[in-house]
Write a protein that holds these residues in place. Structure first.
Motif, PDB file in Angstrom:
ATOM      1  N   TYR A   1     -44.612  24.217   6.174  1.00 34.82           N
ATOM      2  CA  TYR A   1     -45.758  23.528   7.068  1.00 34.82           C
ATOM      3  C   TYR A   1     -45.488  22.057   7.017  1.00 34.82           C
ATOM      4  O   TYR A   1     -45.520  21.346   7.842  1.00 34.82           O
ATOM      5  N   GLU A   2     -45.014  21.236   5.717  1.00 36.12           N
ATOM      6  CA  GLU A   2     -44.730  19.911   5.684  1.00 36.12           C
ATOM      7  C   GLU A   2     -43.726  19.332   6.666  1.00 36.12           C
ATOM      8  O   GLU A   2     -43.629  18.137   6.767  1.00 36.12           O
ATOM      9  N   MET A   3     -42.805  20.222   7.021  1.00 35.65           N
ATOM     10  CA  MET A   3     -41.682  19.788   8.251  1.00 35.65           C
ATOM     11  C   MET A   3     -42.144  19.209   9.113  1.00 35.65           C
ATOM     12  O   MET A   3     -41.622  18.317   9.767  1.00 35.65           O
ATOM     13  N   VAL A   4     -43.466  19.672   9.548  1.00 37.43           N
ATOM     14  CA  VAL A   4     -43.889  19.069  11.037  1.00 37.43           C
ATOM     15  C   VAL A   4     -44.246  17.483  10.690  1.00 37.43           C
ATOM     16  O   VAL A   4     -44.161  16.722  11.562  1.00 37.43           O
ATOM     17  N   PHE A   5     -44.389  17.025   9.376  1.00 37.93           N
ATOM     18  CA  PHE A   5     -44.647  15.502   9.343  1.00 37.93           C
ATOM     19  C   PHE A   5     -43.380  14.789   9.695  1.00 37.93           C
ATOM     20  O   PHE A   5     -43.491  13.976  10.602  1.00 37.93           O
ATOM     21  N   PRO A   6     -42.204  15.158   8.910  1.00 33.38           N
ATOM     22  CA  PRO A   6     -40.906  14.382   9.437  1.00 33.38           C
ATOM     23  C   PRO A   6     -40.656  14.886  10.957  1.00 33.38           C
ATOM     24  O   PRO A   6     -39.817  13.893  11.519  1.00 33.38           O
ATOM     25  N   ALA A   7     -40.878  15.914  11.203  1.00 35.57           N
ATOM     26  CA  ALA A   7     -40.720  16.208  12.815  1.00 35.57           C
ATOM     27  C   ALA A   7     -41.598  15.285  13.750  1.00 35.57           C
ATOM     28  O   ALA A   7     -40.892  14.891  14.680  1.00 35.57           O
ATOM     29  N   GLY A   8     -42.668  15.146  12.898  1.00 40.61           N
ATOM     30  CA  GLY A   8     -43.508  14.018  13.952  1.00 40.61           C
ATOM     31  C   GLY A   8     -42.808  12.589  13.994  1.00 40.61           C
ATOM     32  O   GLY A   8     -42.879  11.980  14.938  1.00 40.61           O
ATOM     33  N   LEU A   9     -42.272  12.303  12.775  1.00 44.39           N
ATOM     34  CA  LEU A   9     -41.659  10.882  12.849  1.00 44.39           C
ATOM     35  C   LEU A   9     -40.392  10.857  13.681  1.00 44.39           C
ATOM     36  O   LEU A   9     -40.232  10.043  14.181  1.00 44.39           O
ATOM     37  N   ALA A  10     -39.756  12.188  13.590  1.00 47.21           N
ATOM     38  CA  ALA A  10     -38.735  12.291  14.452  1.00 47.21           C
ATOM     39  C   ALA A  10     -38.965  12.358  15.986  1.00 47.21           C
ATOM     40  O   ALA A  10     -38.393  11.355  16.666  1.00 47.21           O
ATOM     41  N   ALA A  11     -39.885  12.914  16.290  1.00 44.98           N
ATOM     42  CA  ALA A  11     -40.434  12.865  17.711  1.00 44.98           C
ATOM     43  C   ALA A  11     -40.983  11.403  18.043  1.00 44.98           C
ATOM     44  O   ALA A  11     -40.738  10.904  19.193  1.00 44.98           O
ATOM     45  N   ALA A  12     -41.414  10.707  17.359  1.00 43.33           N
ATOM     46  CA  ALA A  12     -41.807   9.294  17.575  1.00 43.33           C
ATOM     47  C   ALA A  12     -40.691   8.477  17.929  1.00 43.33           C
ATOM     48  O   ALA A  12     -40.654   7.765  18.775  1.00 43.33           O
ATOM     49  N   SER A  13     -39.632   8.700  17.077  1.00 45.32           N
ATOM     50  CA  SER A  13     -38.443   7.904  17.246  1.00 45.32           C
ATOM     51  C   SER A  13     -37.745   8.297  18.749  1.00 45.32           C
ATOM     52  O   SER A  13     -37.382   7.604  19.337  1.00 45.32           O
ATOM     53  N   LEU A  14     -37.681   9.681  18.954  1.00 47.53           N
ATOM     54  CA  LEU A  14     -36.911  10.161  19.810  1.00 47.53           C
ATOM     55  C   LEU A  14     -37.721   9.720  21.214  1.00 47.53           C
ATOM     56  O   LEU A  14     -37.105   9.317  22.358  1.00 47.53           O
TER      57      LEU A  14
ATOM     58  N   THR B   1     -32.647   4.877  14.370  1.00 44.15           N
ATOM     59  CA  THR B   1     -33.978   4.873  13.432  1.00 44.15           C
ATOM     60  C   THR B   1     -33.918   6.600  13.597  1.00 44.15           C
ATOM     61  O   THR B   1     -34.560   7.256  12.643  1.00 44.15           O
ATOM     62  N   LEU B   2     -33.807   7.205  14.812  1.00 44.83           N
ATOM     63  CA  LEU B   2     -33.884   8.595  14.940  1.00 44.83           C
ATOM     64  C   LEU B   2     -33.000   9.353  14.174  1.00 44.83           C
ATOM     65  O   LEU B   2     -33.623  10.602  13.653  1.00 44.83           O
ATOM     66  N   LEU B   3     -31.781   8.887  13.990  1.00 47.59           N
ATOM     67  CA  LEU B   3     -30.951   9.816  13.229  1.00 47.59           C
ATOM     68  C   LEU B   3     -31.480   9.891  11.774  1.00 47.59           C
ATOM     69  O   LEU B   3     -31.288  10.762  11.155  1.00 47.59           O
ATOM     70  N   SER B   4     -32.017   8.792  11.275  1.00 45.10           N
ATOM     71  CA  SER B   4     -32.798   8.608   9.994  1.00 45.10           C
ATOM     72  C   SER B   4     -33.668   9.620   9.838  1.00 45.10           C
ATOM     73  O   SER B   4     -34.028  10.591   8.643  1.00 45.10           O
ATOM     74  N   ASN B   5     -34.521   9.858  10.737  1.00 44.71           N
ATOM     75  CA  ASN B   5     -35.646  10.866  11.113  1.00 44.71           C
ATOM     76  C   ASN B   5     -35.265  12.468  10.721  1.00 44.71           C
ATOM     77  O   ASN B   5     -35.635  13.219  10.240  1.00 44.71           O
ATOM     78  N   ILE B   6     -34.116  12.415  11.608  1.00 46.74           N
ATOM     79  CA  ILE B   6     -33.383  13.892  11.736  1.00 46.74           C
ATOM     80  C   ILE B   6     -33.080  14.232  10.277  1.00 46.74           C
ATOM     81  O   ILE B   6     -33.263  15.372   9.977  1.00 46.74           O
ATOM     82  N   THR B   7     -32.341  13.146   9.594  1.00 47.53           N
ATOM     83  CA  THR B   7     -31.875  13.558   8.367  1.00 47.53           C
ATOM     84  C   THR B   7     -32.983  14.116   7.180  1.00 47.53           C
ATOM     85  O   THR B   7     -32.901  14.868   6.451  1.00 47.53           O
TER      86      THR B   7
END
Length: 454
Positions: free
Chosen positions: A157-170, A305-311
């Motif tokens: 479930y918590e994966m949605v948080f970094p996914a949200g960060l990655a989405a913001a960057s994307l 920045t997006l690369l960092s959020n994906i990792t």
């Protein structure tokens, strides 16, 4: 059978939740709460994406840029304090819904801010909502999970948080250069719709209802959940297991600092501070560092920045797969050590190019996002139901202090001409301190919430 079990008290409610197989009900709840958390993460990172443009268009000094980044974090700190109390007083779901509505409405106000003063004010209000939603939402997810698979259940479930960060960057990679930074904040207002629907679509935590003495309501809620799960799996539910025992009936803020909870609170506070000090000390400044220090164009800076959020998303998934096997303490120690190693190597070898910084920043987020997600699992495990949201939110206060002080310290070092080597060296030292603190963490693997707090 179910009605009789429902009359046996707190332990029986817990036992009935513990015996539920994975079902569409669990998926539905995680998706709805997850959508909220996704947008909270999306909104949290909006300032970093907008900052390079704001510095240019509004001619911001380093001090003004730092204030723009940290204003939301100050709001998050206060929001965590208030939401912890609300979550234990009015319920998990209603508190989350209220925080989401505040976050979305403030995001729309930020989109129309004419200058840095109102921008920072509205970001502060937005931070009140974000700071309240995330720890209380994590508390709710913990309370519906089975103890044997709680780590994986919560962390997926918590994966949605970094996914949200990655989405913001994307999204920022295309939206900011083409539609402007204001369009990002308009998108950030979308969760208002989810907040309005949440109380009607997600049942309140039965554990919390029972802790408030609302036994009949808790029985009705758990019975509805059981019926929905039974329809979903197409088979009778197994008998409830052994009663995991009743929790210590505590529900006061001062109880976080007495007896066995004092050690838990001190260790947890230190871990939260370190994780978010390092995380935001890096992430809040990355787009601006790429453009200002290395002369990269805005699109390239946002792509890095997006690369960092994906990792970071990869790191969260990796820890979700192993944390129920290896335990919370080893996972936290390993992830903080990896964070320190990545930052230390960058500091020693020198931040000589934007690409090199991007690669090492990505290794850093791989580990530090695993720490962050692990703490959202670990925090609610440490406190009894009547005090769980307060305990989790108090940890959130320390993470917000880290969120504030990390970027402020980095800004001060850069403003004083200290150089990027010093920036990354001090972040590495803080991560080492976090790894040492994690050695004193109480292990919670495989134990029910009631067993941990009996």
């Amino acid at each position: 059978m179910t009605t009789l079990a429902g009359k046996q008290g707190l332990g029986s409610i817990a036992a009935r939740l513990e015996r539920l197989p994975q079902s569409r009900w669990h998926v539905k709840v995680r998706c709805l709460i997850g959508a909220v958390t996704f947008f909270e993460a999306f909104d949290q990172l909006l300032s970093a994406s907008a900052l390079p443009v704001l510095i240019r268009d509004w001619h911001l000094s380093t001090g003004q840029a730092t204030f723009a980044v940290t204003s939301a974090s100050i709001g998050m700190l206060l929001g965590a304090l208030v939401a912890g109390w609300l979550g234990d007083r009015i319920g998990r779901v209603r508190t989350v819904a209220l925080g989401v509505i505040v976050t979305g409405a403030a995001s729309l106000a930020v989109a129309f801010a004419p200058g840095i003063e109102l921008f920072s004010l509205f970001r502060f209000v937005q931070g009140l909502g974000i700071g309240g939603v995330v720890p209380v939402a994590a508390t709710y997810i913990n309370e519906i999970a089975r103890c044997d698979k709680r780590g994986r259940f919560v962390l997926l479930y918590e994966m949605v948080f970094p996914a949200g960060l990655a989405a913001a960057s994307l999204v920022a990679v295309w939206v900011v250069p083409n539609l402007g930074w204001r369009a990002m904040f308009v998108l950030g207002a979308l969760p208002v719709i989810i907040g309005a629907l949440l109380p009607r679509k997600v049942a309140e935590s039965p554990r919390w209802l029972l802790s408030q003495g609302r036994t009949d309501e808790a029985e009705r809620v758990i019975a509805r959940i059981e019926a929905e799960v039974e329809r979903s799996v197409g088979a009778p539910l197994p008998e409830p297991g052994a009663d995991p025992g009743a929790e210590t009936p505590r529900g006061r803020l001062r109880d976080l600092f007495t007896g066995r909870y004092l050690r838990r609170t001190v260790v947890l506070s230190g871990l939260w501070f370190v994780a978010y000090y390092v995380n935001h000390g890096v992430s809040a400044w990355l787009p601006s560092l790429y453009t200002k220090e290395f002369g990269l164009d805005l699109t390239t800076a946002l792509q890095y920045t997006l690369l960092s959020n994906i990792t970071g998303l990869v790191g969260t998934f990796a820890v979700a797969m192993v944390i129920d096997r290896i335990g919370r303490r080893p996972a936290l120690v390993a992830a903080l050590s990896g964070t320190a190693l990545a930052l230390g190597v960058l500091a020693l070898t020198g931040a000589t190019s934007g690409l090199k910084v991007a690669l090492f920043a990505s290794f850093t987020t791989l580990f530090v996002y695993a720490v962050n997600a692990g703490l959202y699992l670990y925090s609610p495990e440490l406190y009894p139901t009547a005090n769980r949201a307060r305990g989790a939110a108090f940890g959130g206060v320390w993470n917000r202090l880290g969120v504030i002080l990390g970027p402020v310290t980095v800004g001060a070092i850069l403003g004083a001409g200290g150089g990027l080597g010093l920036v990354f060296a001090q972040l590495a030292c803080v991560a080492v301190a976090g790894a040492v603190i994690a050695l004193f963490a109480v292990e919670t693997k495989g134990r029910t919430l009631e067993e941990l707090n009996a």
